[in-house]
Design a protein around this motif. Structure first.
Motif, PDB file in Angstrom:
ATOM      1  N   UNK A 197      37.069  15.200  43.902  1.00 13.05           N
ATOM      2  CA  UNK A 197      37.590  13.883  44.277  1.00 13.05           C
ATOM      3  C   UNK A 197      38.998  13.740  43.709  1.00 13.05           C
ATOM      4  N   UNK A 198      39.930  13.279  44.521  1.00 15.55           N
ATOM      5  CA  UNK A 198      41.293  13.049  44.055  1.00 15.55           C
ATOM      6  C   UNK A 198      41.980  12.054  44.957  1.00 15.55           C
ATOM      7  N   UNK A 199      43.187  11.666  44.561  1.00 12.80           N
ATOM      8  CA  UNK A 199      43.975  10.729  45.355  1.00 12.80           C
ATOM      9  C   UNK A 199      45.172  11.452  45.956  1.00 12.80           C
ATOM     10  N   UNK A 200      45.480  11.096  47.195  1.00  4.80           N
ATOM     11  CA  UNK A 200      46.657  11.657  47.838  1.00  4.80           C
ATOM     12  C   UNK A 200      47.924  11.043  47.250  1.00  4.80           C
ATOM     13  N   UNK A 201      49.021  11.800  47.222  1.00  8.70           N
ATOM     14  CA  UNK A 201      50.294  11.238  46.773  1.00  8.70           C
ATOM     15  C   UNK A 201      50.654  10.021  47.629  1.00  8.70           C
ATOM     16  N   UNK A 202      51.077   8.959  46.992  1.00 11.89           N
ATOM     17  CA  UNK A 202      51.456   7.765  47.742  1.00 11.89           C
ATOM     18  C   UNK A 202      50.330   6.765  47.920  1.00 11.89           C
ATOM     19  N   UNK A 203      49.079   7.183  47.620  1.00  9.46           N
ATOM     20  CA  UNK A 203      47.957   6.258  47.699  1.00  9.46           C
ATOM     21  C   UNK A 203      47.625   5.764  49.081  1.00  9.46           C
ATOM     22  N   UNK A 204      47.842   6.583  50.102  1.00 10.48           N
ATOM     23  CA  UNK A 204      47.465   6.191  51.457  1.00 10.48           C
ATOM     24  C   UNK A 204      46.939   7.396  52.211  1.00 10.48           C
ATOM     25  N   UNK A 205      46.242   7.131  53.317  1.00  5.69           N
ATOM     26  CA  UNK A 205      45.632   8.201  54.088  1.00  5.69           C
ATOM     27  C   UNK A 205      46.639   9.042  54.838  1.00  5.69           C
ATOM     28  N   UNK A 206      46.116   9.877  55.725  1.00  3.15           N
ATOM     29  CA  UNK A 206      46.978  10.783  56.472  1.00  3.15           C
ATOM     30  C   UNK A 206      47.883  10.026  57.435  1.00  3.15           C
TER      31      UNK A 206
END
Length: 424
Positions: free
Chosen positions: A349-358
């Motif tokens: 589990x992790x977070x994408x850079x920027x805190x938003x989806x694709x």
């Protein structure tokens, strides 16, 4: 042939544990093509002939035999087939999204970007289709791997202080210095010492599989086989837990040297193996010294390591792996990496850079080929966590939520959704 001993619980034989799988192998935050390619480090299928009669051994003894194998000299031919269930776009899927991939190193348009011979992108092609490899080794300082095509050949040669890669199709050469020489000269880390991210021999694949052996694993010796004309034991590794996409891994182990000769991963969903890799010919004698000699052919374009650092292709860069205008810096950007569960059911589990989806194709940030890949692989899902998209292969699945979280592992879609719900 019946197995030599009943199924063993590795909690009863603690020494069977070789280590935990690296959670990061399941984590590629944005490009599912990368997730799929990384799974080659786990995989392959066992095609054999004959059931030779060999002395009985236990699973513990066979694993110890693999660990004690000190084979440093060999040559032979390896056939590797990979079927991750990815769609075909009529071209090179894995290579098409890799840094420096495309129409050669300086390109048909003369843009001077990247190198077609760069091993970091070229060997990603092993993540799909069927390939024939020639391999040779003479100790830690001399190795050669050649990928044979119908009308071309790609070779990667490590000889002493130098690593050379040659792509005959584009007539391009890539050169880097081994770690020791690079450090002595102050030129860097020598990161292109033969790439480790894409295991290509049965031994490398077996070592990756054995890292998953723990108390959640069943291990047994299940008969014998003959591979490349040599007698071998069959070691079978299975998850005990439900919810994993992995059915079983089978390793054919040379009875004399302990060297893995063939390696198979079969998915829990059934059907053909995800990957089938094994020797069709093997010789444990010392290869000729000339095997590791290399001189760039006349007229070939030679790229030195570092020349491609600013190359940019299809929205990616070699240095930062840009995607959608955002720079991905590897582990530095694995924000809050957390591993949920254990054993074969581990989920990263992790977070994408920027805190938003694709980003979507409508934003203009996603290359068309990449958007087609994402659309064809993705299933929209909802739950207590909100909504997101599950990207699927036959082995590794990844849920990317609309609020920028990633859940990835060799587990089913339902397991990913449950993990996301439980995390809320």
């Amino acid at each position: 042939m019946a197995p030599y001993e009943p199924e063993q619980n590795t909690s009863e034989t603690g020494e069977l544990r070789v280590g935990r799988r690296k959670a990061a192998r399941y984590v590629v935050p944005v490009a599912v093509a990368g997730v799929a390619a990384a799974t080659i480090g786990l995989v392959p299928a066992l095609a054999t002939s004959g059931d030779p009669k060999l002395p009985d051994v236990t699973a513990q003894e066979l694993i110890e035999k693999i660990a004690a194998s000190d084979t440093e000299q060999l040559s032979g031919t390896v056939k590797i087939s990979t079927d991750l269930g990815l769609p075909s776009f009529g071209g090179d899927l894995a290579g098409g999204f890799a840094p420096g991939s495309g129409s050669g190193g300086d390109g048909e348009d003369g843009d001077g970007k990247g190198s077609a011979a760069d091993p970091q992108s070229k060997l990603m092609e092993l993540a799909s289709g069927t390939h024939t490899l020639r391999v040779a080794a003479d100790g830690p300082d001399k190795q050669k791997l050649s990928v044979l095509d119908d009308a071309a050949e790609y070779s990667l040669i490590h000889n002493g202080d130098d690593v050379w890669a040659y792509d005959s199709k584009s007539n391009e050469v890539y050169h880097s210095e081994s770690a020791g020489k690079a450090a002595d000269s102050g030129k860097g880390s020598g990161k292109n010492d033969l790439p480790k991210d894409v295991p290509s021999t049965p031994k490398e694949l077996a070592e990756e599989a054995l890292k998953a052996v723990d108390g959640t694993t069943s291990v047994k010796v299940d008969g014998t086989a003959q591979v490349a004309g040599r007698d071998a034991y069959r070691l079978v590794i299975k998850p005990k837990q439900s919810g994993s996409t992995i059915g079983q891994i089978t390793v054919a182990v040379d009875s004399k040297t302990g060297t893995p000769l063939k390696f198979t991963l079969t998915p829990a969903s059934g059907g053909s193996a995800v990957v089938d890799a094994g020797f069709t010919k093997v010789d444990f004698g010392k290869p000729a010294a000339s095997t590791f000699d290399f001189t760039p052919p006349k007229g070939a374009k030679v790229t030195e390591e570092g020349d491609e650092a600013k190359a940019e292709k299809h929205g990616f860069t070699d240095g930062g792996k840009e995607f959608g205008g955002k720079e991905f810096k590897g582990e530095e950007d694995l924000n809050g990496l957390n591993v949920i569960g254990e054993g074969w059911n581990s989920i990263a589990e992790l977070k994408l850079p920027g805190g938003q989806g694709l980003p979507t194709g409508g934003s203009g940030d996603v290359p068309p080929d990449a958007q087609r890949l994402l659309d064809s692989l993705g299933d929209k899902v909802t739950g207590e966590f909100g909504s997101g998209t599950v990207f699927k292969t036959r082995l590794v699945n990844a849920l990317i939520t609309d609020d920028g979280k990633v859940y990835a592992g060799a587990v089913t879609k339902d397991a990913l959704v449950k993990a996301a719900n439980d995390a809320k």
